[in-house]
Scaffold this motif. Structure first.
Motif, PDB file in Angstrom:
ATOM      1  N   GLY A 176    -113.911  67.546  -1.872  1.00 12.36           N
ATOM      2  CA  GLY A 176    -113.871  68.157  -0.556  1.00 12.36           C
ATOM      3  C   GLY A 176    -114.058  69.657  -0.691  1.00 12.36           C
ATOM      4  N   MET A 177    -115.164  70.168  -0.193  1.00 15.47           N
ATOM      5  CA  MET A 177    -115.497  71.583  -0.332  1.00 15.47           C
ATOM      6  C   MET A 177    -114.860  72.375   0.818  1.00 15.47           C
ATOM      7  N   VAL A 178    -114.323  73.555   0.481  1.00 13.21           N
ATOM      8  CA  VAL A 178    -113.478  74.302   1.410  1.00 13.21           C
ATOM      9  C   VAL A 178    -114.164  75.594   1.834  1.00 13.21           C
ATOM     10  N   ASP A 179    -114.272  75.789   3.151  1.00 16.57           N
ATOM     11  CA  ASP A 179    -114.757  77.041   3.729  1.00 16.57           C
ATOM     12  C   ASP A 179    -113.546  77.799   4.264  1.00 16.57           C
ATOM     13  N   PHE A 180    -113.331  79.026   3.783  1.00 12.19           N
ATOM     14  CA  PHE A 180    -112.143  79.792   4.157  1.00 12.19           C
ATOM     15  C   PHE A 180    -112.513  81.257   4.324  1.00 12.19           C
ATOM     16  N   ASP A 181    -111.677  81.991   5.070  1.00 19.32           N
ATOM     17  CA  ASP A 181    -111.958  83.407   5.294  1.00 19.32           C
ATOM     18  C   ASP A 181    -111.196  84.271   4.296  1.00 19.32           C
ATOM     19  N   ASP A 182    -111.306  85.597   4.450  1.00 13.57           N
ATOM     20  CA  ASP A 182    -110.703  86.493   3.464  1.00 13.57           C
ATOM     21  C   ASP A 182    -109.181  86.536   3.546  1.00 13.57           C
ATOM     22  N   ARG A 183    -108.593  85.938   4.579  1.00 15.36           N
ATOM     23  CA  ARG A 183    -107.133  85.798   4.659  1.00 15.36           C
ATOM     24  C   ARG A 183    -106.653  84.535   3.974  1.00 15.36           C
ATOM     25  N   GLY A 184    -107.580  83.666   3.586  1.00 16.65           N
ATOM     26  CA  GLY A 184    -107.210  82.382   3.021  1.00 16.65           C
ATOM     27  C   GLY A 184    -107.023  81.301   4.069  1.00 16.65           C
ATOM     28  N   TRP A 185    -107.390  81.564   5.311  1.00 17.18           N
ATOM     29  CA  TRP A 185    -107.288  80.554   6.356  1.00 17.18           C
ATOM     30  C   TRP A 185    -108.503  79.625   6.267  1.00 17.18           C
TER      31      TRP A 185
ATOM     32  N   PRO B 289    -120.249  66.770   0.195  1.00 19.59           N
ATOM     33  CA  PRO B 289    -121.618  66.997   0.679  1.00 19.59           C
ATOM     34  C   PRO B 289    -122.625  66.866  -0.468  1.00 19.59           C
ATOM     35  N   ALA B 290    -123.805  66.340  -0.151  1.00 21.32           N
ATOM     36  CA  ALA B 290    -124.839  66.196  -1.181  1.00 21.32           C
ATOM     37  C   ALA B 290    -125.231  67.557  -1.751  1.00 21.32           C
ATOM     38  N   GLN B 291    -125.269  68.577  -0.880  1.00 22.87           N
ATOM     39  CA  GLN B 291    -125.547  69.951  -1.302  1.00 22.87           C
ATOM     40  C   GLN B 291    -124.681  70.887  -0.474  1.00 22.87           C
ATOM     41  N   SER B 292    -124.263  71.990  -1.080  1.00 20.69           N
ATOM     42  CA  SER B 292    -123.423  72.936  -0.358  1.00 20.69           C
ATOM     43  C   SER B 292    -123.455  74.291  -1.041  1.00 20.69           C
ATOM     44  N   ASP B 293    -123.357  75.355  -0.247  1.00 21.59           N
ATOM     45  CA  ASP B 293    -123.212  76.703  -0.790  1.00 21.59           C
ATOM     46  C   ASP B 293    -121.749  77.037  -1.075  1.00 21.59           C
ATOM     47  N   LEU B 294    -120.841  76.175  -0.643  1.00 25.84           N
ATOM     48  CA  LEU B 294    -119.419  76.399  -0.891  1.00 25.84           C
ATOM     49  C   LEU B 294    -119.115  76.198  -2.367  1.00 25.84           C
ATOM     50  N   GLN B 295    -118.186  76.976  -2.888  1.00 28.23           N
ATOM     51  CA  GLN B 295    -117.920  76.980  -4.326  1.00 28.23           C
ATOM     52  C   GLN B 295    -116.576  76.381  -4.712  1.00 28.23           C
ATOM     53  N   TYR B 296    -115.678  76.202  -3.741  1.00 27.01           N
ATOM     54  CA  TYR B 296    -114.312  75.818  -4.081  1.00 27.01           C
ATOM     55  C   TYR B 296    -113.912  74.493  -3.432  1.00 27.01           C
ATOM     56  N   SER B 297    -113.137  73.743  -4.200  1.00 25.46           N
ATOM     57  CA  SER B 297    -112.560  72.496  -3.719  1.00 25.46           C
ATOM     58  C   SER B 297    -111.044  72.573  -3.859  1.00 25.46           C
ATOM     59  N   TRP B 298    -110.355  71.471  -3.613  1.00 29.44           N
ATOM     60  CA  TRP B 298    -108.900  71.442  -3.701  1.00 29.44           C
ATOM     61  C   TRP B 298    -108.471  70.118  -4.327  1.00 29.44           C
ATOM     62  N   CYS B 299    -107.266  70.067  -4.872  1.00 33.60           N
ATOM     63  CA  CYS B 299    -106.741  68.808  -5.411  1.00 33.60           C
ATOM     64  C   CYS B 299    -105.221  68.712  -5.289  1.00 33.60           C
ATOM     65  N   ALA B 300    -104.574  69.712  -4.675  1.00 35.04           N
ATOM     66  CA  ALA B 300    -103.118  69.680  -4.476  1.00 35.04           C
ATOM     67  C   ALA B 300    -102.814  70.336  -3.140  1.00 35.04           C
ATOM     68  N   ALA B 301    -101.755  69.883  -2.477  1.00 35.53           N
ATOM     69  CA  ALA B 301    -101.409  70.417  -1.160  1.00 35.53           C
ATOM     70  C   ALA B 301     -99.920  70.280  -0.918  1.00 35.53           C
ATOM     71  N   VAL B 302     -99.423  71.146  -0.060  1.00 34.15           N
ATOM     72  CA  VAL B 302     -98.048  71.021   0.445  1.00 34.15           C
ATOM     73  C   VAL B 302     -98.116  71.175   1.964  1.00 34.15           C
ATOM     74  N   TRP B 303     -97.182  70.537   2.666  1.00 34.85           N
ATOM     75  CA  TRP B 303     -97.198  70.668   4.115  1.00 34.85           C
ATOM     76  C   TRP B 303     -95.823  70.446   4.720  1.00 34.85           C
ATOM     77  N   LYS B 304     -95.705  70.916   5.957  1.00 33.73           N
ATOM     78  CA  LYS B 304     -94.472  70.794   6.721  1.00 33.73           C
ATOM     79  C   LYS B 304     -94.468  69.481   7.518  1.00 33.73           C
ATOM     80  N   PRO B 305     -93.318  69.112   8.082  1.00 38.31           N
ATOM     81  CA  PRO B 305     -93.260  67.867   8.871  1.00 38.31           C
ATOM     82  C   PRO B 305     -94.244  67.834  10.040  1.00 38.31           C
ATOM     83  N   SER B 306     -94.690  68.991  10.514  1.00 39.69           N
ATOM     84  CA  SER B 306     -95.674  69.010  11.601  1.00 39.69           C
ATOM     85  C   SER B 306     -96.948  68.280  11.199  1.00 39.69           C
TER      86      SER B 306
END
Length: 270
Positions: A163-172, A180-197
């Motif tokens: 899963g390729m991630v598009d984010f801004d300079d704040r990290g949002w 995606p078969a092709q993408s200019d995005l460079q970063y993915s993710w493999c760990a997450a934390v979240w709140k009950p929301s």
């Protein structure tokens, strides 16, 4: 060097989805989450084999997490047989059986009755990544602001693998695009934390998928968890990203990646 501290408002519980069948590297003599890669030191200085999921549990334990659930498909009883009550990793471990094999969101939602009031830390027990303090970093960011979800960022050269991630300079996070078969995005993710929301959002998302499945004559579609993150962003929840390392993660799900992981862990400490 940055200092990472957090003061969670809820208990933090780890979830490890282990519902896959490992068809790409089958046959195996064990569940892929128990494949030995590298070694662990004993109190007397001797070495013992270290299974791949042990690395993930170590990272959770290092962040102060004390409780975690493996989410298993029927038949993967070798995982509870190996880890038992969790004493080997310094965690209280539980095991939940997953009945609906339609993707990670379904698997994670199986834990809803047991974790709905807790903060959640997830990771994939067949993936190796750095640094060791990843969950501490993610939890620090989660509780430092208004994020509902925080994910790690690692470089990924082959976009079709994650899963390729598009984010801004704040990290949002603005967008997560799954494989995606092709993408200019460079970063993915493999760990997450979240709140009950987000746990509640995920639960409602899966309920809607179930309604759709029961009302459709088409075969059920498998939904990646990245699609749920994207739906949460679209619904107004805040997903943030933390740059964690300059090295990509290692997924043992294919023979080539498994070979790379074995080579790495015989020459480096993960």
């Amino acid at each position: 060097m940055a200092t990472y501290n957090y003061n969670p408002q809820q208990e933090v519980i780890g979830l490890l989805p282990a519902g896959g069948q490992a068809t790409r590297i089958s046959p195996l003599p064990c569940s892929k989450e128990l494949y030995p890669i590298g070694f662990r030191s004993q109190a007397d200085g001797s070495l013992r084999p270290k299974v791949v999921s042990h690395y993930l549990l170590d990272k959770m334990q290092m962040a102060g997490i004390r409780k975690a659930f493996f989410l298993l498909r029927p038949g993967k009883w070798d995982i509870p047989a190996y880890f038992g009550d969790g004493d080997i990793v310094g965690l209280d471990l539980g095991y939940l059986v997953v009945g609906l094999p339609f993707g990670v969101p379904y698997t994670l939602d199986r834990a809803y009755p047991f974790v709905k009031d807790a903060a959640i830390a997830i990771g994939f027990p067949d993936i190796l990544f750095q640094p060791d303090d990843t969950y501490k970093r993610l939890l620090t960011r989660l509780y430092a602001g208004n994020a509902d979800v925080t994910i790690n960022l690692l470089p990924l050269e082959h976009s079709h693998k994650g899963g390729m991630v598009d984010f801004d300079d704040r990290g949002w996070v603005r967008q997560i695009i799954e494989k995606p078969a092709q993408s200019d995005l460079q970063y993915s993710w493999c760990a997450a934390v979240w709140k009950p929301s987000f746990t509640e959002f995920l639960h409602q998302f899966v309920a809607e998928l179930e309604t759709e499945r029961h009302n459709s004559s088409s075969p059920p579609r498998e939904v990646p968890i990245g699609d749920v993150f994207q739906a949460a962003i679209d619904a107004g929840l805040q997903v943030e990203a933390e740059m964690c390392d300059r090295q990509p993660y290692l997924d043992i799900g294919t023979p080539a990646d498994l070979q790379r992981a074995i080579r790495y862990l015989t020459s480096e400490k993960m």
